[in-house]
Design a protein around this motif. Structure first.
Motif, PDB file in Angstrom:
ATOM      1  N   GLY A  79       0.835  -1.294   0.078  1.00  0.00           N
ATOM      2  CA  GLY A  79       0.100  -0.005  -0.002  1.00  0.00           C
ATOM      3  C   GLY A  79       0.767   1.129  -0.015  1.00  0.00           C
ATOM      4  O   GLY A  79       0.571   2.227  -0.746  1.00  0.00           O
ATOM      5  N   LEU A  80       1.971   1.222   0.752  1.00  0.00           N
ATOM      6  CA  LEU A  80       2.886   2.429   0.693  1.00  0.00           C
ATOM      7  C   LEU A  80       3.863   2.330  -0.332  1.00  0.00           C
ATOM      8  O   LEU A  80       4.017   3.527  -0.961  1.00  0.00           O
ATOM      9  CB  LEU A  80       3.744   2.287   2.062  1.00  0.00           C
ATOM     10  CG  LEU A  80       2.920   2.726   3.438  1.00  0.00           C
ATOM     11  CD1 LEU A  80       3.901   2.234   4.517  1.00  0.00           C
ATOM     12  CD2 LEU A  80       2.671   3.844   3.549  1.00  0.00           C
ATOM     13  N   GLU A  81       4.455   1.543  -0.988  1.00  0.00           N
ATOM     14  CA  GLU A  81       5.215   1.420  -1.833  1.00  0.00           C
ATOM     15  C   GLU A  81       4.856   1.078  -3.488  1.00  0.00           C
ATOM     16  O   GLU A  81       5.595   0.840  -4.194  1.00  0.00           O
ATOM     17  CB  GLU A  81       6.400   0.689  -1.695  1.00  0.00           C
ATOM     18  CG  GLU A  81       7.293   1.033  -0.459  1.00  0.00           C
ATOM     19  CD  GLU A  81       7.822   2.408  -0.554  1.00  0.00           C
ATOM     20  OE1 GLU A  81       8.238   2.933  -1.785  1.00  0.00           O
ATOM     21  OE2 GLU A  81       7.849   3.338   0.295  1.00  0.00           O
ATOM     22  N   GLY A  82       3.458   0.702  -3.349  1.00  0.00           N
ATOM     23  CA  GLY A  82       2.806   0.167  -4.865  1.00  0.00           C
ATOM     24  C   GLY A  82       3.212   1.120  -5.912  1.00  0.00           C
ATOM     25  O   GLY A  82       3.554   0.658  -6.916  1.00  0.00           O
ATOM     26  N   ARG A  83       2.802   2.339  -5.520  1.00  0.00           N
ATOM     27  CA  ARG A  83       2.916   3.650  -6.689  1.00  0.00           C
ATOM     28  C   ARG A  83       4.312   3.542  -6.976  1.00  0.00           C
ATOM     29  O   ARG A  83       4.687   3.984  -8.154  1.00  0.00           O
ATOM     30  CB  ARG A  83       2.255   4.808  -6.159  1.00  0.00           C
ATOM     31  CG  ARG A  83       0.838   4.645  -6.053  1.00  0.00           C
ATOM     32  CD  ARG A  83       0.060   5.858  -5.589  1.00  0.00           C
ATOM     33  NE  ARG A  83      -1.177   5.612  -5.003  1.00  0.00           N
ATOM     34  CZ  ARG A  83      -2.324   5.773  -5.648  1.00  0.00           C
ATOM     35  NH1 ARG A  83      -2.493   6.372  -6.745  1.00  0.00           N
ATOM     36  NH2 ARG A  83      -3.256   5.863  -4.653  1.00  0.00           N
ATOM     37  N   ASN A  84       5.472   3.476  -6.209  1.00  0.00           N
ATOM     38  CA  ASN A  84       6.547   3.647  -6.425  1.00  0.00           C
ATOM     39  C   ASN A  84       7.236   2.559  -7.491  1.00  0.00           C
ATOM     40  O   ASN A  84       7.866   2.781  -8.225  1.00  0.00           O
ATOM     41  CB  ASN A  84       7.636   3.733  -5.031  1.00  0.00           C
ATOM     42  CG  ASN A  84       7.333   5.069  -4.506  1.00  0.00           C
ATOM     43  OD1 ASN A  84       6.951   6.183  -5.046  1.00  0.00           O
ATOM     44  ND2 ASN A  84       7.687   5.032  -3.118  1.00  0.00           N
ATOM     45  N   LEU A  85       6.635   1.305  -7.245  1.00  0.00           N
ATOM     46  CA  LEU A  85       6.961   0.250  -8.091  1.00  0.00           C
ATOM     47  C   LEU A  85       6.241   0.559  -9.395  1.00  0.00           C
ATOM     48  O   LEU A  85       7.106   0.034 -10.341  1.00  0.00           O
ATOM     49  CB  LEU A  85       6.085  -1.091  -7.465  1.00  0.00           C
ATOM     50  CG  LEU A  85       6.915  -1.647  -6.176  1.00  0.00           C
ATOM     51  CD1 LEU A  85       5.735  -2.629  -5.477  1.00  0.00           C
ATOM     52  CD2 LEU A  85       8.170  -2.068  -6.441  1.00  0.00           C
ATOM     53  N   ILE A  86       5.339   1.062  -9.527  1.00  0.00           N
ATOM     54  CA  ILE A  86       4.746   1.535 -10.879  1.00  0.00           C
ATOM     55  C   ILE A  86       5.819   2.560 -11.516  1.00  0.00           C
ATOM     56  O   ILE A  86       5.937   2.269 -12.747  1.00  0.00           O
ATOM     57  CB  ILE A  86       3.267   2.073 -10.688  1.00  0.00           C
ATOM     58  CG1 ILE A  86       2.317   1.223 -10.435  1.00  0.00           C
ATOM     59  CG2 ILE A  86       2.733   2.645 -12.191  1.00  0.00           C
ATOM     60  CD1 ILE A  86       0.612   1.704  -9.956  1.00  0.00           C
TER      61      ILE A  86
END
Length: 145
Positions: A79-86
């Motif tokens: 939830g915290l790092e998912g967008r950074n993975l994108i």
């Protein structure tokens, strides 16, 4: 703001992508499904494998509480790092991060970005001097007399 690699020839802002840097509640709830939806395949497979491993440890070893805490921690991490993975996935595919825009909504981010970016390229032939290694589209290219 991410720009696709194919946009180097044409309009760079036509297929640009804004990615909000914030907690992703759907990623927290759906973990690997959210990652698969956003085509972050390797991270999704890794999260799925870890989730299954945590479940198996809980069932076979009788460590239900520890297994639940580990799964909750994994969900919080996604939830915290998912967008950074994108963003990292797009950067590996050749996309470029052109800027960071602080805004409360996507519409406001688009207004701030497109309102401050000069989309017409200025080159040395037009009388603009661009420092070595700088993007000629940036506003601090200085006019040469």
């Amino acid at each position: 703001m991410l720009e696709p690699p194919a946009a180097n020839d044409g309009d760079k802002t036509a297929e640009a992508r804004f990615v909000k840097d914030a907690f992703a509640p759907l990623a927290f709830l759906f973990l690997f499904l959210w990652l698969f939806w956003h085509r972050v395949w390797l991270a999704g497979i890794a999260v799925l494998a870890l989730d299954i491993a945590f479940m198996m440890v809980g069932w076979w070893q009788g460590l239900g509480l520890l297994s639940s805490v580990a799964q909750a921690g994994l969900a919080l991490l996604v939830g915290l790092e998912g967008r950074n993975l994108i963003v990292a996935n797009q950067l590996c595919k050749g996309w470029r991060m052109t800027s960071v825009v602080h805004a409360d909504s996507r519409a406001e981010a688009e207004l701030r970005y497109f309102g401050t970016v000069d989309t017409t390229p200025k080159t040395r032939a037009e009388g603009y001097e661009v420092p070595a290694g700088e993007n000629p589209r940036l506003p601090w290219a200085t006019r040469v007399a």
